[in-house]
Design a protein around this motif. Structure first.
Motif, PDB file in Angstrom:
ATOM      1  N   ALA A 219      -9.321  -2.131  -6.175  1.00 36.33           N
ATOM      2  CA  ALA A 219      -9.674  -2.528  -7.547  1.00 36.33           C
ATOM      3  C   ALA A 219      -8.761  -3.628  -8.047  1.00 36.33           C
ATOM      4  O   ALA A 219      -7.545  -3.615  -7.806  1.00 36.33           O
ATOM      5  CB  ALA A 219      -9.599  -1.329  -8.473  1.00 36.33           C
ATOM      6  N   LYS A 220      -9.370  -4.531  -8.762  1.00 36.69           N
ATOM      7  CA  LYS A 220      -8.624  -5.627  -9.358  1.00 36.69           C
ATOM      8  C   LYS A 220      -7.470  -5.076 -10.185  1.00 36.69           C
ATOM      9  O   LYS A 220      -7.641  -4.093 -10.893  1.00 36.69           O
ATOM     10  CB  LYS A 220      -9.559  -6.417 -10.263  1.00 36.69           C
ATOM     11  N   PRO A 268     -15.066   3.105   2.483  1.00 35.38           N
ATOM     12  CA  PRO A 268     -16.291   3.321   1.704  1.00 35.38           C
ATOM     13  C   PRO A 268     -16.673   2.023   0.991  1.00 35.38           C
ATOM     14  O   PRO A 268     -15.791   1.274   0.565  1.00 35.38           O
ATOM     15  CB  PRO A 268     -15.892   4.403   0.692  1.00 35.38           C
ATOM     16  N   PRO A 269     -17.977   1.771   0.853  1.00 33.40           N
ATOM     17  CA  PRO A 269     -18.395   0.478   0.298  1.00 33.40           C
ATOM     18  C   PRO A 269     -17.833   0.200  -1.087  1.00 33.40           C
ATOM     19  O   PRO A 269     -17.594  -0.945  -1.437  1.00 33.40           O
ATOM     20  CB  PRO A 269     -19.928   0.581   0.254  1.00 33.40           C
ATOM     21  N   GLY A 270     -17.590   1.250  -1.851  1.00 30.16           N
ATOM     22  CA  GLY A 270     -17.072   1.024  -3.198  1.00 30.16           C
ATOM     23  C   GLY A 270     -15.571   0.786  -3.246  1.00 30.16           C
ATOM     24  O   GLY A 270     -15.003   0.644  -4.328  1.00 30.16           O
ATOM     25  N   ALA A 271     -14.917   0.754  -2.086  1.00 29.56           N
ATOM     26  CA  ALA A 271     -13.450   0.707  -2.069  1.00 29.56           C
ATOM     27  C   ALA A 271     -12.874  -0.521  -2.752  1.00 29.56           C
ATOM     28  O   ALA A 271     -11.755  -0.479  -3.260  1.00 29.56           O
ATOM     29  CB  ALA A 271     -12.930   0.794  -0.630  1.00 29.56           C
ATOM     30  N   THR A 272     -13.635  -1.621  -2.798  1.00 27.72           N
ATOM     31  CA  THR A 272     -13.092  -2.797  -3.487  1.00 27.72           C
ATOM     32  C   THR A 272     -12.984  -2.534  -4.980  1.00 27.72           C
ATOM     33  O   THR A 272     -12.489  -3.370  -5.716  1.00 27.72           O
ATOM     34  CB  THR A 272     -13.982  -4.033  -3.282  1.00 27.72           C
ATOM     35  N   ASP A 273     -13.451  -1.382  -5.416  1.00 25.07           N
ATOM     36  CA  ASP A 273     -13.371  -1.010  -6.821  1.00 25.07           C
ATOM     37  C   ASP A 273     -12.510   0.240  -7.016  1.00 25.07           C
ATOM     38  O   ASP A 273     -12.501   0.827  -8.075  1.00 25.07           O
ATOM     39  CB  ASP A 273     -14.799  -0.752  -7.324  1.00 25.07           C
ATOM     40  N   TYR A 274     -11.794   0.646  -5.973  1.00 20.84           N
ATOM     41  CA  TYR A 274     -11.005   1.888  -6.062  1.00 20.84           C
ATOM     42  C   TYR A 274      -9.666   1.648  -6.749  1.00 20.84           C
ATOM     43  O   TYR A 274      -8.910   0.766  -6.385  1.00 20.84           O
ATOM     44  CB  TYR A 274     -10.693   2.458  -4.661  1.00 20.84           C
ATOM     45  N   TRP A 275      -9.408   2.501  -7.690  1.00 25.99           N
ATOM     46  CA  TRP A 275      -8.110   2.657  -8.318  1.00 25.99           C
ATOM     47  C   TRP A 275      -7.487   3.871  -7.636  1.00 25.99           C
ATOM     48  O   TRP A 275      -8.163   4.532  -6.860  1.00 25.99           O
ATOM     49  CB  TRP A 275      -8.379   2.889  -9.810  1.00 25.99           C
ATOM     50  N   GLN A 278      -9.763   7.075  -7.592  1.00 24.41           N
ATOM     51  CA  GLN A 278     -10.957   7.072  -6.749  1.00 24.41           C
ATOM     52  C   GLN A 278     -10.593   7.192  -5.269  1.00 24.41           C
ATOM     53  O   GLN A 278     -11.304   7.810  -4.491  1.00 24.41           O
ATOM     54  CB  GLN A 278     -11.783   5.816  -6.957  1.00 24.41           C
ATOM     55  N   THR A 281     -10.035  10.741  -4.754  1.00 23.84           N
ATOM     56  CA  THR A 281     -11.315  11.459  -4.730  1.00 23.84           C
ATOM     57  C   THR A 281     -11.988  11.291  -3.371  1.00 23.84           C
ATOM     58  O   THR A 281     -12.522  12.248  -2.816  1.00 23.84           O
ATOM     59  CB  THR A 281     -12.241  10.941  -5.845  1.00 23.84           C
ATOM     60  N   ALA A 282     -11.958  10.069  -2.861  1.00 23.02           N
ATOM     61  CA  ALA A 282     -12.600   9.816  -1.570  1.00 23.02           C
ATOM     62  C   ALA A 282     -11.980  10.691  -0.490  1.00 23.02           C
ATOM     63  O   ALA A 282     -12.678  11.287   0.334  1.00 23.02           O
ATOM     64  CB  ALA A 282     -12.468   8.340  -1.205  1.00 23.02           C
ATOM     65  N   SER A 285     -12.584  14.556  -1.218  1.00 19.50           N
ATOM     66  CA  SER A 285     -13.961  15.024  -1.078  1.00 19.50           C
ATOM     67  C   SER A 285     -14.402  14.968   0.380  1.00 19.50           C
ATOM     68  O   SER A 285     -15.545  15.282   0.693  1.00 19.50           O
ATOM     69  CB  SER A 285     -14.889  14.187  -1.959  1.00 19.50           C
ATOM     70  N   LYS A 287     -14.629  12.347   2.467  1.00 21.56           N
ATOM     71  CA  LYS A 287     -15.438  11.195   2.831  1.00 21.56           C
ATOM     72  C   LYS A 287     -14.762  10.293   3.850  1.00 21.56           C
ATOM     73  O   LYS A 287     -15.429   9.442   4.438  1.00 21.56           O
ATOM     74  CB  LYS A 287     -15.680  10.346   1.585  1.00 21.56           C
TER      75      LYS A 287
END
Lengths: 446, 297
Positions: A219-220, A268-275, A278, A281-282, A285, A287
């Motif tokens: 995440a930015k 995970p594909p959303g990782a560029t948005d992980y703080w 998250q 959580t990944a 959970s 994943k």
């Protein structure tokens, strides 16, 4: 006519008042209050014989909302009972904490007596004298402190150019968390090198079944900047040159950024948005197969209320690049006393009490993090937390400076936080990203 | 000056007395910070500078601002955001108002429920949508994936969709406000033109295009200006969803000002940027007030 003139008068009055206000309140060009510790004098006046010399004193503690908040919540009542000092805990998120503290320091309002100080704020706090140097206290009370027992790397939590601006509170080692069930199934050992890390991430990645190789911070902002710096450290590079000047866009660092980018192919594909949350959580959970992260989260994976991977997780030393002298990322929090605090003595009592070897055991048991060798080697604790030997070794070879603790850290972090994220989402090449970060930092430091 | 003093004397004293608390309040809350921000915008002034020096720079902060690549990008992003939110919200708001204008119990019920998003703090809205959008754990991507969409890094993670995704959040939150404005407008329309049109054989669409829309024009303008102003100042939704990312795709001007001011504590420059934003919004609000006054005439 009358109405018009009164309106005019009203406006005029307003302007005059406004001008007056600016005149009165123009902030006096303030020299930073020289934080020469007034501690020693006060101490000699304090009735040392009294059993509870600070009874009735009220302290306010600003704490990061990391796991150790729970330990504060448990221990503070015990401390209050023992000393009669009242401690009010103000738990704040990372960004809020930094901003509220800075406002408190810059305005000299002294709202907070004690604060948790991130390792990376050390230089900035020291350069500005925001917190009280603790050296006089430490010298005076050295017999009670068991200073030699504190791990050498723990001192990076607050030590700056020979003075202590915060006292070690919670040491975190960067470790590799991995799914031992998945590794056993494939007959793999946890990766020892960065090259293996990439290889295994690729091997274990199984997006068809919504399972991925590794969880990362993308995440930015501070998240991606700090994770990139972890990898810079693990590849034996640095974002400062040998003179301590920012050298972000070296060929080596560009290469490391490309490596970091490759790892995201197996995240995970959303990782560029992980703080941080998250990423947690990944992993919790179930994943992902691997995740590098701070050791303080380890105990939580065995808590069925927040984890679906209970009993399936283990930690190992963080992998470092092949042929590199092993060094492990170290971070965490110190605890400092506000230079503007009127209760420095009582605040020091709290620090002393909290970091004493006996209390440290309870601190650990309530989600705190270690700073002492005696804690890490304690047989009871080793029984309860079988991963302590990994921590001990990580601490022994810990590197608390991979995120430069210099006063300009926040500028570097912000620049990297934007450009590395831009690289990861394909807006820039690695070279462009680091060139731009370097240019931004240089411009800001001018 | 003489006239001013004269004028001051003319004011009846007790008026002033009654106004005093409000005056003090306005000066303390609005005027003083404004003047302070104007004054520091001429200085190089970093709060965390150990030496706490203020160097007078004249207009240099403003000149830098107009040459700063990041500011230009942020300004461009802001314009996209403003255009995106205002056009969609006006359309959706008008649509909802037309759809729900009937005074039946059901419509009243739906209308009051539609106001809910407005009552939620934007920061909370942002956080809720951030988790809804999350490509690995969120609800929206879950169903979209079931429908066979490839979402890549997720709505907020892909540069191509991030701006649209935050605009959608803003749309969700603020369309109801425009619905209310348009509803008020619709209720106040005269009925004669419609009766006349019906006599002339105009169908519903013709009545809408030739009567409703022209008559709603002032209401339209109010909604447009109000939302434009608010959109220009957007911060919370961006802060909570993307933090201006990915890269700088959704970094709007106000978010950039926040970074400069609250991360770098570079107050002089941040004040200059804020004043530029202020001028833009001030022009819009003057227009807004003019429109409102015209309506009352």
């Amino acid at each position: 006519m009358h109405r018009k003139s009164s309106r005019l008068a009203f406006l005029a009055l307003l302007m005059i008042l406004a001008l007056l206000a600016t005149q009165c309140a123009a902030p006096p060009a303030q020299q930073p209050a020289a934080p020469a510790a007034p501690a020693g004098e006060e101490a000699s006046q304090a009735p040392a014989a009294a059993e509870k010399p600070f009874a009735g004193t009220e302290l306010v503690l600003a704490s990061m909302t990391d796991q150790y908040v729970a330990a504060f919540q448990y221990l503070i009542p015990l401390f209050e009972e023992e000393t009669g000092i009242k401690v009010t805990l103000d738990p704040l998120g990372y960004v809020d904490l930094y901003q509220k503290l800075t406002a408190d320091f810059v305005g000299h309002t002294g709202n907070y007596d004690l604060m948790t100080v991130d390792i990376v704020w050390t230089g900035e706090y020291a350069a500005n004298g925001y917190t009280l140097p603790l050296d006089d206290f430490m010298e005076r009370d050295k017999d009670q402190l068991a200073l030699d027992d504190i791990m050498p790397v723990s001192w990076t939590l607050g030590e700056w150019e020979g003075k202590h601006w915060a006292y070690p509170l919670a040491g975190y080692a960067n470790v590799l968390n991995y799914r031992k069930d998945v590794f056993a199934e494939k007959g793999l050992e946890p990766p020892k090198t960065q090259e293996q890390l990439l290889e295994y991430a690729k091997m274990l990645n199984d997006p068809e079944n919504d399972f991925y190789g590794i969880a990362l911070l993308g995440a930015k902002g501070p998240a991606v900047a700090q994770d990139y710096m972890v990898f810079v450290q693990q590849h034996g590079s640095s974002i400062l040159d040998e003179n301590g000047k920012p050298a972000i866009n070296t060929p080596k660092n560009v290469e490391i950024l490309e490596f970091f980018g490759k790892l995201f192919d197996y995240a995970p594909p959303g990782a560029t948005d992980y703080w941080w949350d998250q990423r947690e959580t990944a992993f919790r959970s179930g994943k992902v197969a691997m995740m590098e992260g701070w050791s303080i989260a380890r105990a939580g994976y065995e808590n069925p209320e927040i984890s679906s991977v209970v009993g399936k997780v283990d930690i190992a030393l963080a992998p470092v690049a092949e042929g590199m002298e092993p060094k492990y990322g170290f971070g965490g929090w110190g605890i400092g006393i506000n230079a503007d605090s009127e209760n420095a003595e009582a605040a020091w009592e709290f620090i002393k009490w909290l970091t004493s070897p006996e209390i440290q055991k309870e601190w650990i048991r309530h989600d705190g993090a270690p700073i002492r060798r005696s804690t890490l080697e304690d047989p009871e604790l080793n029984q309860e937390y079988p991963w302590f030997p990994v921590l001990l070794e990580s601490f022994e070879k810990g590197d608390g400076d991979y995120r430069p603790r210099i006063p300009e850290y926040s500028i570097i972090q912000d620049a990297l936080g934007t450009t590395v994220n831009a690289y990861l989402v394909g807006e820039m090449t690695a070279q462009e990203a680091l060139d731009q970060a370097q240019a931004q930092v240089e411009a800001a430091l001018k | 000056m003489k006239r001013l003093v004269q004028a001051l004397r003319n004011v009846e004293r007790h008026y002033l007395l009654l106004l005093a608390p409000l005056l003090v309040f306005v000066v303390a809350i609005a005027i003083y910070p404004l003047l302070f921000s104007v004054s520091i915008s001429f200085f190089k002034y970093r709060l965390t500078d150990p030496t706490q020096t203020k160097t007078f720079l004249g207009l240099a902060n403003y000149i830098t601002a107009f040459q700063d690549e990041q500011v230009r990008k942020a300004l461009a992003n802001t314009l996209v955001f403003v255009f995106g939110t205002v056009t969609t919200e006006l359309t959706v708001g008008l649509g909802l108002a037309l759809l729900l204008s009937a005074e039946t119990r059901l419509m009243q019920f739906i209308r009051s429920w539609l106001l809910m998003p407005m009552a939620i703090p934007p920061l909370v809205v942002g956080l809720v949508w951030r988790s809804l959008y999350n490509v690995d754990f969120g609800v929206i991507p879950y169903y979209l994936k079931l429908l066979g969409f490839d979402l890549g890094r997720g709505p907020l993670g892909e540069s191509a969709t991030a701006m649209a995704a935050v605009i959608l959040v803003d749309l969700w939150e603020w369309s109801p406000l425009l619905m209310v404005i348009f509803l008020a407008g619709l209720k106040s329309l005269p009925s004669e033109p419609y009766e006349a049109a019906r006599v002339d054989g105009a169908n519903r669409w013709q009545r809408f295009i030739h009567i409703t829309l022209p008559l709603l024009q002032p209401v339209f303008l109010v909604g447009l200006l109000l939302r434009t102003m608010q959109s220009f100042k957007v911060f919370d939704i961006i802060y909570a969803t993307t933090a201006g990312g990915p890269g700088t795709t959704t970094t709007v001007l106000n978010y950039h000002i926040y970074t400069v001011g609250m991360t770098f504590f570079n107050m002089g420059y941040a004040a200059a940027l804020a004043n530029i934003l202020l001028v833009v919004v001030a022009i819009l609000s003057i227009l807004y007030v003019m429109v409102l006054e015209q309506r009352q005439l």
